[in-house]
Design a protein around this motif. Structure first.
Motif, short mmCIF file in Angstrom:
data_model
loop_
_atom_site.label_atom_id
_atom_site.label_comp_id
_atom_site.label_asym_id
_atom_site.label_seq_id
_atom_site.Cartn_x
_atom_site.Cartn_y
_atom_site.Cartn_z
N ARG A 141 -5.32 -4.55 -9.43
CA ARG A 141 -5.25 -5.93 -8.94
C ARG A 141 -6.65 -6.43 -8.60
O ARG A 141 -7.03 -7.54 -8.95
N LYS A 142 -7.44 -5.59 -7.93
CA LYS A 142 -8.81 -5.97 -7.60
C LYS A 142 -9.64 -6.16 -8.87
O LYS A 142 -10.43 -7.09 -8.97
N LEU A 143 -9.45 -5.29 -9.84
CA LEU A 143 -10.17 -5.40 -11.10
C LEU A 143 -9.81 -6.71 -11.81
O LEU A 143 -10.69 -7.39 -12.33
N LEU A 163 -2.32 3.99 -5.46
CA LEU A 163 -3.65 3.42 -5.29
C LEU A 163 -4.20 2.78 -6.57
O LEU A 163 -4.77 1.69 -6.51
N PRO A 164 -4.03 3.39 -7.74
CA PRO A 164 -4.55 2.73 -8.96
C PRO A 164 -3.97 1.35 -9.20
O PRO A 164 -4.65 0.47 -9.73
N LEU A 186 -14.22 -3.70 -1.25
CA LEU A 186 -13.27 -2.69 -1.72
C LEU A 186 -12.73 -1.85 -0.59
O LEU A 186 -13.26 -1.70 0.42
N ASN A 208 -6.00 -1.00 -7.19
CA ASN A 208 -7.32 -1.14 -7.79
C ASN A 208 -7.27 -2.01 -9.04
O ASN A 208 -8.22 -2.73 -9.33
N ARG A 229 0.83 -1.21 0.00
CA ARG A 229 0.00 0.00 0.00
C ARG A 229 0.86 1.25 0.00
O ARG A 229 0.50 2.25 -0.59
#
Length: 80
Positions: free
Chosen positions: A27-29, A21-22, A80, A25, A16
């Motif tokens: 990775r989550k996507l 931050l993108p 999230l 995100n 982190r």
């Protein structure tokens, strides 16, 4: 990327702090897209099973049809 990695994905404090931050995100996507692809494949395969195969997994034809006709994005939620 495996589903297990996505379900347990929690970026460490080092990640982190070292990545913007993108990147987190994305990775989550990627995890979400991977799950959607798996939903599509497994639901397509489910509708092609015989009645005997469905009985083996504890479903009837109506339940299989109901699950198989869900949109691929239904059934996956990522905190999230």
């Amino acid at each position: 990327m495996s589903i297990q990695v996505c379900e347990n994905y929690q970026p460490s404090k080092e990640i982190r702090n070292s990545y913007p931050l993108p990147a987190i995100n994305l990775r989550k996507l990627a995890c979400i897209l991977n799950q959607w692809q798996q939903n599509y494949r497994t639901r397509k395969a489910l509708i092609e099973l015989s009645d005997e195969q469905l009985k083996d997994i504890g479903l009837n034809r109506e339940q299989a049809h109901k699950e198989a006709t869900k949109p691929f994005w239904i059934g996956y939620y990522l905190k999230l």
